[in-house]
Design an enzyme around this catalytic site. Structure first.
Site, PDB file in Angstrom:
ATOM      1  NE  ARG A  24      -3.202   2.333   3.084  1.00  0.00           N
ATOM      2  CZ  ARG A  24      -2.663   3.281   3.842  1.00  0.00           C
ATOM      3  NH1 ARG A  24      -1.442   3.128   4.313  1.00  0.00           N
ATOM      4  NH2 ARG A  24      -3.331   4.380   4.111  1.00  0.00           N
ATOM      5  N   GLY A 107      16.536 -15.437   0.822  1.00  0.00           N
ATOM      6  CA  GLY A 107      16.574 -15.979  -0.534  1.00  0.00           C
ATOM      7  C   GLY A 107      16.006 -14.997  -1.544  1.00  0.00           C
ATOM      8  CB  SER A 108      12.956 -12.896  -1.499  1.00  0.00           C
ATOM      9  OG  SER A 108      12.180 -13.994  -1.090  1.00  0.00           O
ATOM     10  CB  ILE A 136       7.684 -14.772  10.855  1.00  0.00           C
ATOM     11  CG1 ILE A 136       7.976 -16.185  10.341  1.00  0.00           C
ATOM     12  CG2 ILE A 136       6.389 -14.213  10.289  1.00  0.00           C
ATOM     13  CD1 ILE A 136       7.050 -17.234  10.939  1.00  0.00           C
ATOM     14  CG  ASP A 137      12.146 -17.457   9.630  1.00  0.00           C
ATOM     15  OD1 ASP A 137      11.090 -17.779  10.200  1.00  0.00           O
ATOM     16  OD2 ASP A 137      12.511 -17.942   8.543  1.00  0.00           O
ATOM     17  NE  ARG A 272      -1.484 -34.780  27.091  1.00  0.00           N
ATOM     18  CZ  ARG A 272      -1.269 -35.788  27.934  1.00  0.00           C
ATOM     19  NH1 ARG A 272      -0.018 -36.191  28.185  1.00  0.00           N
ATOM     20  NH2 ARG A 272      -2.270 -36.384  28.550  1.00  0.00           N
ATOM     21  CG  HIS A 278       2.395 -22.984   7.917  1.00  0.00           C
ATOM     22  ND1 HIS A 278       2.867 -24.260   8.073  1.00  0.00           N
ATOM     23  CD2 HIS A 278       3.085 -22.434   6.882  1.00  0.00           C
ATOM     24  CE1 HIS A 278       3.798 -24.499   7.154  1.00  0.00           C
ATOM     25  NE2 HIS A 278       3.956 -23.407   6.420  1.00  0.00           N
TER      26      HIS A 278
HETATM   27  O1  F6P Z   1      10.779 -18.360   6.505  1.00  0.00           O
HETATM   28  C1  F6P Z   1       9.511 -18.322   7.053  1.00  0.00           C
HETATM   29  C2  F6P Z   1       9.049 -19.706   7.427  1.00  0.00           C
HETATM   30  O2  F6P Z   1       7.763 -19.591   7.982  1.00  0.00           O
HETATM   31  C3  F6P Z   1       9.984 -20.473   8.370  1.00  0.00           C
HETATM   32  O3  F6P Z   1       9.835 -20.084   9.712  1.00  0.00           O
HETATM   33  C4  F6P Z   1       9.567 -21.889   8.095  1.00  0.00           C
HETATM   34  O4  F6P Z   1      10.632 -22.789   8.364  1.00  0.00           O
HETATM   35  C5  F6P Z   1       9.255 -21.868   6.621  1.00  0.00           C
HETATM   36  O5  F6P Z   1       8.956 -20.533   6.286  1.00  0.00           O
HETATM   37  C6  F6P Z   1       8.093 -22.744   6.212  1.00  0.00           C
HETATM   38  O6  F6P Z   1       7.983 -22.696   4.840  1.00  0.00           O
HETATM   39  P1  F6P Z   1       6.758 -23.278   4.013  1.00  0.00           P
HETATM   40  O7  F6P Z   1       5.564 -22.425   4.314  1.00  0.00           O
HETATM   41  O8  F6P Z   1       7.206 -23.164   2.602  1.00  0.00           O
HETATM   42  O9  F6P Z   1       6.552 -24.674   4.496  1.00  0.00           O
END
Ligand code: F6P
Length: 377
Positions: A24, A107-108, A136-137, A272, A278
């Site tokens: 945006r 990578g991007s 997010i990492d 547990r 995700h």
């Molecule tokens: O790089 C972001 C991330 O969410 C990592 O934390 C995770 O290991 C990976 O992507 C999961 O990738 P995908 O959604 O391709 O399984």
């Protein structure tokens, strides 16, 4: 330094809450500076498919509140191949695109650097690129935060607080696995925010046997010092980068605890496991991620319009960087334009545990582990 007049933006790799704020802001800022801004769907894969879309103010209204990315995202392994990048460059040239904003992770942004590599395109040829860190990492160097980290951390904290309620009710131990790829940042920081008893992260470099031992001794220590029933629950946050599967970890810890605590803890210790997976990547972006996405895109777009290339917009308190590494963005004192190549080199050091930041992260948490007082920071 000719400025860009026709800019495209794509989101690539794992999506991150706050990417829409960046789309945006790039659209609005680009237009206000007289540049046209187009979207590319599904990252580099969509670029290769010539999947361009218009981004009009009416089309992007309200998107900054949405998680994910309206442009879609993808991982595109073929982009490592030079001839594939040649195809991408030909499509951008055909579309008259002179500036590209890549919103994504390690990578991007590596893909962006190669795409605009003068050795590949011939000196003087005109594609300019600026990256915006989004993952997010939080595994990108030379930025304090990447887009998506804050929301992910808040999601983890909310989930762990809920798990802590049921863990407390049943006197249980929970091992909670969080995303983060090879980086333990989310596990470390959310463990502090949650008041967890132990954080397990790859930077510590522990063997599987060490990890089992850490968990066993933490569980025993917490239960021994508990003065009330409520104090007997144990919360352990494990980064996915610690490659032992949680179920195998649980089985090994169960076995060790049975042998160690048969007499001392006759009620038994129930474990547990929960893998947040995700869930951590979705959801409405936090206020911080909306700000971050907007402000980094503001700076990135202005840079392209001014003719700047091969940079990443970065977020840092107003500190000083050596001028060869980065310059503070005139538009925003918290934003920097750092050299994209330097970012990627430093990211390699970070992920290999060799940068001072990696050493600090591992060291700060290592001391807490040694104290067995796990994360009462
Ligand atoms: O790089 C972001 C991330 O969410 C990592 O934390 C995770 O290991 C990976 O992507 C999961 O990738 P995908 O959604 O391709 O399984």
């Amino acid at each position: 330094m000719a400025g860009c007049k026709r800019i495209a933006i794509l989101t690539s790799g794992g999506d991150a809450p706050g990417m829409n704020a960046a789309i945006r802001a790039a659209t609005l800022v680009g237009r206000s500076l007289g540049a046209e801004v187009l979207g590319i769907e599904r990252g580099y894969r969509g670029l290769l498919d010539d999947a361009f879309v218009s981004l009009e103010p009416g089309e992007i209204a309200g998107i900054l509140r949405e998680g994910g990315t309206i442009l879609g995202s993808a991982r595109c392994k073929e982009f490592h191949i030079r001839t594939v990048r040649d195809q991408a460059r030909a499509i951008l040239a055909k579309r008259g695109i002179d500036g590209l904003i890549v919103v994504g992770g390690n990578g991007s942004l590596t893909g962006a650097l190669h795409l605009a590599d003068p050795m590949e395109i011939g000196t003087g040829a005109g594609l300019k690129v600026v990256g915006i860190p989004a993952s997010i990492d939080n595994d990108l160097a030379l930025t304090g935060l990447s887009i998506g980290v804050d929301t992910a951390m808040n999601t983890i904290v909310e989930a762990c607080d809920k798990i802590a309620d049921t863990a407390t009710a049943h006197d249980r131990t929970f091992i909670i696995e969080v995303m983060g790829r090879d980086c333990g940042y989310l596990a470390m920081t959310s463990a502090i925010a949650v008041g967890a008893d132990l954080a397990l992260f790859p930077e510590a470099g522990k063997t599987e046997a060490d990890v089992v031992e850490q968990i066993v001794s933490t569980v025993i220590a917490v239960r021994q010092r508990a003065k009330t029933r409520r104090g007997r629950r144990v919360i352990i946050i494990k980064a996915e980068g610690v490659s032992v599967p949680v179920e195998r970890l649980k089985a090994a810890v169960d076995e060790r605890l049975r042998a160690t605590t048969a007499n001392a803890d006759p009620a038994g210790i129930e474990i547990r496991v929960t893998v947040l997976g995700h869930v951590v990547r979705g959801g409405r972006p936090s206020a911080m991620d909306r700000l971050l996405g907007s402000r980094l895109a503001n700076v990135a777009t202005r840079a392209l319009v001014a003719g700047v290339s091969h940079k990443m917009a970065a977020w840092m308190p107003p500190v000083e960087l050596p001028p060869e590494v980065g310059q503070r963005a005139a538009a925003d004192p918290y934003c920097w334009l750092v050299d994209l190549k330097a970012v990627l080199e430093e990211t390699d050091h970070l992920l290999a545990g060799k940068s001072s930041l990696a050493r600090w992260r591992a060291g700060a948490f290592g001391q807490v582990e040694d104290a067995q007082d796990a994360l009462l920071l």
